[in-house]
Design an enzyme around this catalytic site. Structure first.
Site, PDB file in Angstrom:
ATOM      1  CG  HIS A 120      36.319  73.117 -11.897  1.00 19.13           C
ATOM      2  ND1 HIS A 120      36.696  73.351 -13.199  1.00 19.13           N
ATOM      3  CD2 HIS A 120      37.148  73.871 -11.133  1.00 19.13           C
ATOM      4  CE1 HIS A 120      37.690  74.225 -13.203  1.00 19.13           C
ATOM      5  NE2 HIS A 120      37.990  74.549 -11.978  1.00 19.13           N
ATOM      6  CG  HIS A 170      40.183  76.712 -14.564  1.00 20.36           C
ATOM      7  ND1 HIS A 170      39.462  77.184 -13.499  1.00 20.36           N
ATOM      8  CD2 HIS A 170      39.434  76.987 -15.673  1.00 20.36           C
ATOM      9  CE1 HIS A 170      38.330  77.734 -13.944  1.00 20.36           C
ATOM     10  NE2 HIS A 170      38.307  77.632 -15.263  1.00 20.36           N
ATOM     11  CG  HIS A 199      39.104  72.300  -6.815  1.00 19.80           C
ATOM     12  ND1 HIS A 199      39.439  72.239  -8.156  1.00 19.80           N
ATOM     13  CD2 HIS A 199      39.047  73.629  -6.506  1.00 19.80           C
ATOM     14  CE1 HIS A 199      39.573  73.467  -8.632  1.00 19.80           C
ATOM     15  NE2 HIS A 199      39.332  74.329  -7.652  1.00 19.80           N
ATOM     16  CG  ASP A 237      35.957  75.278  -7.848  1.00 19.70           C
ATOM     17  OD1 ASP A 237      36.883  75.847  -7.234  1.00 19.70           O
ATOM     18  OD2 ASP A 237      35.530  75.677  -8.951  1.00 19.70           O
ATOM     19  CG  HIS A 275      39.526  78.205  -4.393  1.00 21.39           C
ATOM     20  ND1 HIS A 275      40.612  78.543  -5.155  1.00 21.39           N
ATOM     21  CD2 HIS A 275      38.739  77.429  -5.173  1.00 21.39           C
ATOM     22  CE1 HIS A 275      40.483  78.011  -6.369  1.00 21.39           C
ATOM     23  NE2 HIS A 275      39.359  77.326  -6.410  1.00 21.39           N
ATOM     24  CE  LYS A 309      43.002  74.559 -11.014  1.00 20.02           C
ATOM     25  NZ  LYS A 309      42.163  75.278 -10.058  1.00 20.02           N
TER      26      LYS A 309
HETATM   27 ZN    ZN Z   1      38.753  76.263  -8.146  1.00 26.01          ZN
END
Ligand code: ZN
Length: 335
Positions: A168, A133, A13, A241, A15, A96
């Protein structure tokens, strides 16, 4: 023991953002020791079809040759079978789901989970992983994950063959729900949710570099996450994350959500597992359980962590890691 040899790990995970900065974040992933990363799609504009996925992957691969790029797409209500089939053919491994307005770049997210059921149906047939999420944006901030779990259980029942990941996880209830949901269900754990609580974020002076979604929770929640990690439960594996923001967007009146932990994840986790006498559980947490869940081979390479104290840089390309300036015991050996 002053030397730790590990299989090269995965970060399920991250970004990596868009534009020229994404090259820095992708190279950081390599420098941080990761062989493969699962790349989140909430860029501006988002990754929503095969053309945008291929374009994004191409630019990241050019910046960080050799980094394993596991690509995802952002689930939009109304996505067609053609779009999803083309995404799968282009190499997408997961979609996602962002509930509308729940975190960075999610204003175009899905309003009601049911709105995306037709998309999940096709994903189940195509064997694409669903990454969630897991927060209900309508609930009080601290309760958003737990409130979301009701929808999660309904979703789990409606699509029994779909592989689902609660990303997460931040609460004891989140862990429990994943356990009860069985083997086609997993959860990722971040370093910051394992190591910190809401008190670290806001119990004293506010520490904006620990502000993330879902929010850090109570010490009881953290204890439950820690226990799951060190017990070596195969439903739970690492996803940092990592979410870099410019320092000026974090140390601001309107602070963006996201922690940039990827560069320091391995040293932090090595200390954490060592302190709990569970160093043998570090490799499966980082390199085995996630790969198995995604149906990927284990990484062939190795890396070495040495016990050699170092000071975490104050910034990485303008993003501040939560423990900037702190001394960590373990350090990645330069290769
Ligand atoms: Zn994230």
């Amino acid at each position: 023991m002053d030397r730790l040899v590990l299989r090269q790990p995965d970060d399920f995970h991250v970004h990596l953002r868009q534009g020229s900065a994404s090259a820095d974040w992708a190279r950081d992933a390599q420098k941080a020791g990761f062989a493969r990363v699962l790349v989140m799609p909430n860029t501006v504009p988002p990754v929503v079809d095969s053309a945008s996925l291929m374009r994004y992957r191409h630019s990241l691969a050019a910046a960080a040759p050799g980094l394993g790029l596991l690509m995802t797409f952002k689930i939009m209500a109304g996505m067609t079978t053609e779009t999803l089939t083309a995404l799968k053919a282009a190499g997408a491994v997961a979609g996602k789901l962002y509930p509308e307005g729940v975190t960075t770049n999610s204003a175009d997210g899905v309003r009601h989970l049911k709105d995306a059921y037709p998309v999940f149906e096709v994903m189940q047939e195509l064997d694409l992983v669903l990454c969630l999420h897991g927060e209900d944006p309508g609930a009080f901030t601290f309760d958003r994950e737990v409130v979301f779990l009701k929808d999660f259980r309904a979703l789990r029942q409606a699509f029994p063959r779909l592989r689902i990941i609660l990303e997460h996880i931040s609460t004891r209830e989140g862990l429990e729900t994943v356990r009860e949901a069985g083997e086609r269900t997993a959860g990722t754990l971040t370093a910051h949710h394992l190591l910190y609580t809401f008190d670290d974020l806001a119990g004293g002076a506010l520490r904006p570099h620990l502000f993330c979604k879902p929010l850090l929770k109570r010490s009881e929640d953290r204890a439950a996450l820690q226990a799951a990690a060190v017990a070596g439960e195969k439903q739970f594996f690492f996803g940092s994350d990592s979410a870099p923001h410019a320092k000026s967007n974090k140390e601001a009146a309107l602070c963006s959500a996201g922690c940039y932990t990827m560069p320091v994840s391995l040293p932090l986790l090595a200390s954490f597992f060592e302190e709990r006498g569970a160093l043998e559980k570090l490799d499966p947490f980082l390199s085995v359980f996630g790969a198995e869940f995604y149906g990927l081979p284990r990484n062939p390479g190795q890396l070495v962590l040495e016990r050699r104290p170092w000071v975490v840089p104050l910034e990485y390309h303008g993003a501040v890691p939560p423990n900037a300036g702190e001394t960590l015991d373990w350090q990645l050996q330069e290769v």
